[in-house]
Design an enzyme around this catalytic site. Sequence first.
Site, mmCIF file in Angstrom:
data_model
loop_
_atom_site.group_PDB
_atom_site.id
_atom_site.type_symbol
_atom_site.label_atom_id
_atom_site.label_comp_id
_atom_site.label_asym_id
_atom_site.label_seq_id
_atom_site.Cartn_x
_atom_site.Cartn_y
_atom_site.Cartn_z
ATOM 1 C CB SER A 1 -0.957 -0.037 1.192
ATOM 2 O OG SER A 1 -2.002 0.896 1.038
ATOM 3 C CG ASP B 1 -4.302 -1.961 0.939
ATOM 4 O OD1 ASP B 1 -3.483 -2.710 1.504
ATOM 5 O OD2 ASP B 1 -4.381 -0.734 1.156
#
Length: 248
Positions: free
Chosen positions: A36, A149
């Site tokens: 991320s 993610d």
Amino acid sequence: MAWVLSSGGPRGFVHVGVLKALGELGLQPDLIVGASVGALVGTLHAAGMAPDVIEQLALDLNPVAMARLAIGADERFSGAPLADLVRARLPSPPHLDRLPLAMAVAAARRDDGQVVAFTAGDAGVAVQASAAVEGQFAPVRIDGQAYVDADRHAPLPVRLARALGAQRVLAVDASAHEDRAPPGAERYRAGDLRKRALTAVDAREADLVLHPDFGYWVSLSRDFRERAIAAGHRDTLAQADALRRLHA
């Protein structure tokens, strides 16, 4: 030697300060693994961007501009502008396997939650996938698979670094210090404990973990960014001796 940079949303600004301090110590890895926001900061570093340039970018960045409405998707936003930002700052072609430093971008397959490492191909698309927060940003399709993610599965992907062959691992954990949460934070405790359960498994596999502390509450203000960066820089330099031994 691998550096693992965790997910963490706005807390990820701490990575900028950590990398700044590591640069001042003259330390470099053989591999960066990022999830991320850690994937974004790590990719810029792996591309050869100087720490002070990354810092200025972090302070000037308009996070709102990193999202646009996702037309025809269940999620509200698309992270395509983030991919564009990465491509614009990498040498051409902006491919992970062309970077001066080996970079692995962690993302999770949406179908089964398997966390994978992207080490080749379009760096912008890989970072966009790694930052596609489920329920908020549209998944990113790569080779026919939808990726999101990795935060819900491996926010601190140390085991992924080990699987890629890392013999020594420095992990940077940008999660909250839930044990020092102030009054009023009770509603977030379940999320904090879920995150800690995930990071603890990987933290045990690291040789050294940096977990800078810059307070519990977060925001996107410049003041918060400066505070997070400063804490990452300070707490990393405080471990200078241990870091030098690890990289020797």
